[in-house]
Structure formats: C-alpha cells, structure tokens
Design a protein around this motif. Structure first.
Motif, PDB file in Angstrom:
ATOM      1  N   GLU A   1     -31.548   7.274 -70.879  1.00 38.91           N
ATOM      2  CA  GLU A   1     -31.642   5.882 -71.307  1.00 38.91           C
ATOM      3  C   GLU A   1     -30.497   5.510 -72.250  1.00 38.91           C
ATOM      4  O   GLU A   1     -30.718   5.093 -73.393  1.00 38.91           O
TER       5      GLU A   1
ATOM      6  N   THR B   1     -27.660   3.225 -73.760  1.00 39.59           N
ATOM      7  CA  THR B   1     -27.430   1.796 -73.870  1.00 39.59           C
ATOM      8  C   THR B   1     -26.096   1.448 -73.232  1.00 39.59           C
ATOM      9  O   THR B   1     -25.254   2.320 -72.971  1.00 39.59           O
TER      10      THR B   1
ATOM     11  N   ARG C   1     -23.588  -0.037 -74.635  1.00 37.45           N
ATOM     12  CA  ARG C   1     -22.488   0.349 -75.524  1.00 37.45           C
ATOM     13  C   ARG C   1     -22.207   1.841 -75.428  1.00 37.45           C
ATOM     14  O   ARG C   1     -21.035   2.263 -75.415  1.00 37.45           O
ATOM     15  N   GLU C   2     -23.241   2.665 -75.346  1.00 35.28           N
ATOM     16  CA  GLU C   2     -23.036   4.111 -75.255  1.00 35.28           C
ATOM     17  C   GLU C   2     -22.303   4.477 -73.970  1.00 35.28           C
ATOM     18  O   GLU C   2     -21.445   5.370 -73.976  1.00 35.28           O
TER      19      GLU C   2
ATOM     20  N   GLU D   1     -18.694   3.522 -74.440  1.00 35.18           N
ATOM     21  CA  GLU D   1     -18.056   4.455 -75.377  1.00 35.18           C
ATOM     22  C   GLU D   1     -17.709   5.786 -74.713  1.00 35.18           C
ATOM     23  O   GLU D   1     -16.778   6.481 -75.151  1.00 35.18           O
TER      24      GLU D   1
ATOM     25  N   GLU E   1     -20.847  -7.993 -73.444  1.00 35.30           N
ATOM     26  CA  GLU E   1     -21.076  -7.652 -74.849  1.00 35.30           C
ATOM     27  C   GLU E   1     -22.472  -8.056 -75.312  1.00 35.30           C
ATOM     28  O   GLU E   1     -23.061  -7.403 -76.180  1.00 35.30           O
ATOM     29  N   HIS E   2     -23.048  -9.118 -74.710  1.00 32.76           N
ATOM     30  CA  HIS E   2     -24.392  -9.544 -75.100  1.00 32.76           C
ATOM     31  C   HIS E   2     -25.465  -8.574 -74.625  1.00 32.76           C
ATOM     32  O   HIS E   2     -26.610  -8.658 -75.056  1.00 32.76           O
TER      33      HIS E   2
ATOM     34  N   GLN F   1     -25.024  -5.177 -74.935  1.00 30.52           N
ATOM     35  CA  GLN F   1     -24.617  -3.867 -75.437  1.00 30.52           C
ATOM     36  C   GLN F   1     -25.762  -3.012 -75.971  1.00 30.52           C
ATOM     37  O   GLN F   1     -25.661  -1.787 -75.967  1.00 30.52           O
ATOM     38  N   HIS F   2     -26.863  -3.610 -76.395  1.00 27.30           N
ATOM     39  CA  HIS F   2     -27.974  -2.829 -76.924  1.00 27.30           C
ATOM     40  C   HIS F   2     -29.080  -2.607 -75.891  1.00 27.30           C
ATOM     41  O   HIS F   2     -30.080  -1.947 -76.202  1.00 27.30           O
ATOM     42  N   ARG F   3     -28.892  -3.111 -74.706  1.00 26.68           N
ATOM     43  CA  ARG F   3     -29.856  -2.906 -73.622  1.00 26.68           C
ATOM     44  C   ARG F   3     -29.643  -1.543 -72.986  1.00 26.68           C
ATOM     45  O   ARG F   3     -28.517  -1.035 -72.906  1.00 26.68           O
ATOM     46  N   ALA F   4     -30.726  -0.940 -72.485  1.00 33.39           N
ATOM     47  CA  ALA F   4     -30.605   0.294 -71.709  1.00 33.39           C
ATOM     48  C   ALA F   4     -29.966  -0.034 -70.365  1.00 33.39           C
ATOM     49  O   ALA F   4     -30.333  -1.030 -69.722  1.00 33.39           O
TER      50      ALA F   4
END
Length: 283
Positions: free
Chosen positions: A103, A105, A107-108, A111, A139-140, A142-145
């Motif tokens: 899982e 995100t 962003r991960e 990265e 970018e909106h 980025q915190h979603r899985a």
C-alpha cells in the motif's frame, strides 16, 4: 547496410539502437532480425497491429529481455556492458502493466524514481518528486494509496515516477552522464482524451527542450502523427518501416499493415504531409 553505419544517424551522439535483434519463444518468433535507431531529443513512436512485436521490442530496449541474436547499443556501447545502476540513472521506463504489491502512497511510488540517485543526490533533491507529480497533474493524489486509483491516474503516477528518475542529468563521471531516456510502453492506453494529449505534449517538450530521448509504443496513429518525430513500424515481428513519421505513415503503409483505408486530412497553413487521417472501417 549495417544499421550502425546509417549516415543520417552518424553525427548524433545520443543514440539507442537495436541491431539484428531476434527473439523467439517455443514455436514462434517474436522479433526477426529487427534493426532500429532512436535518437536523443526526438520522440519515436513504435507502431504496429496487435502481436506485431512492439512490447517485445520495448522489453529488449529496457533490458528486461535478452535477445537470442543481435544486440542493443546505447551511445555506441552494448547495453549488456553497462552496470544496472549506471543505466538506472539515465534511463526510465513505464511498463504496459505495473503492479504494486504494498500500500504505497502516490508520493512514495514517485520517490522510488530517485532511488538510483541516493548516493549522488541532485541539488533540489527534496523538490523533485513534487515537481514530477505536478508535471503529470497527480500532486493532489500524493497521499492516496496507489492501488485506490483509477487506471488512468496510476498511469500518470508511473510517468511521474519515470520523470523523477531522469529529472536532471546524472551526477558523477562522464560515463554516467549519458543522454537521458524515457521508454514508454502504451503510455496513453488508460488515459482519457485530455490526458493523452497532455502526456504526449509533456514528453515531447522534454525531448525538445532537454534533449531527452523518448520511445513510446502507441496504437493511435493520429497521436503518433501529431507528436512523434520518427516512427518504427512493426508487422509480424519485422521492421517494415522506419523514418520521419509523416513520411512513413502513408495511406499505402496503413492499408498494408493495419488493413484499413486512411483518408488524409489536409494540414492547416500549407504544411507538408497530413495532419491526421480519417479511417474507413474494413468490411
């Protein structure tokens, strides 16, 4: 003529090429003595009907599949002679299908594109993932899985990861500062019409402004005609056309390879070659 000596590529320093490549599986040849050249600073579309060998050629270019005959060269050096880390710093790929088991995100995942540069980070290292996400308009998210996203959103995330990987010229010795490459296998397949054009506008801008070499497997011939400088046409595992896209994608070529009649639409402003085709469904 030896493909490595073709005069129109002899002065191009950034060159990725396949020479006489053959790939076979039991009972079938996927590629037969295929030769093609891909130049830095250009978008090259790999075209052909289903089963023509497009994804096989891409897997050879990325090094995921070793050919049974022939070789792949990057800047005149056999691909197999490069260290994996050296290649990872200058070349990124987006596969047709990419599964993420955990899982992570968004962003991960983006990265992860910077992982090859961990020992020699760029000066704006912390900013690169966000800039890459902004470039592909995720970018909106980025915190979603990643696994909660639609197919098109995932495709844009993986392009952002690839962009982050080759965001700037690699630091280090001259041997590691080769031309950067983006190798994209059907990058527009899951995208809506707007994002198809945005993605191809983006990679074309990278090719033009930054000298990045872009190789993209495409199915939409009009997208190829609009955004690619050159194309390679495959049929039955063989290269049957290669050169400037507008010169290769003629109505005769399209009818012979795809079996459909193409009616050229005259370009605006008196430019040479068709701007797009209208296709007549086969009977």
């Amino acid at each position: 003529m030896n493909a490595r000596n073709m005069h129109d590529f002899s002065l191009i320093a950034g060159l990725l090429e396949v020479v006489g490549v053959g790939v076979e599986v039991p009972g079938r040849s996927l590629l037969r003595a295929a030769s093609a050249q891909f130049a830095a600073g250009q978008v090259t579309a790999v075209l052909g009907p289903n089963g023509a060998g497009k994804s096989t050629l891409m897997s050879v270019l990325t090094g995921q599949r070793r050919p049974m005959g022939g070789a792949v060269y990057l800047a005149g050096k056999a691909l197999a002679a490069y260290a994996p880390l050296e290649l990872a710093r200058v070349r990124a790929s987006v596969a047709q299908e990419t599964q993420v088991a955990f899982e992570f995100t968004v962003r991960e995942v983006v990265e992860l594109g910077r992982y090859p540069h961990r020992s020699r980070p760029g000066r704006p290292e912390a900013d690169i993932p966000l800039q890459a996400m902004q470039a592909t308009a995720v970018e909106h998210l980025q915190h979603r899985a990643l696994n909660t996203l639609s197919g098109g959103e995932k495709a844009r995330v993986h392009l952002a990861r690839a962009l982050a990987q080759v965001w700037e010229p690699a630091a280090g010795p001259a041997s590691a500062r080769a031309t950067r490459w983006l190798l994209l296998d059907e990058p527009t397949a899951a995208l809506d019409l707007q994002h198809q054009h945005r993605m191809l506008q983006l990679v074309r801008a990278w090719a033009t402004a930054q000298g990045v070499g872009v190789v993209a497997v495409l199915h939409d011939l009009n997208l190829a005609l609009r955004y690619s400088d050159r194309c390679v046409v495959l049929q039955g595992g063989e290269v049957v056309g290669s050169g400037a896209t507008a010169e290769v994608l003629t109505p005769a070529c399209i009818e012979k390879v795809w079996g459909v009649v193409a009616h050229p639409v005259a370009p605006q402003g008196g430019a040479a070659g068709p701007s797009q085709y209208l296709f007549e469904a086969p009977v």
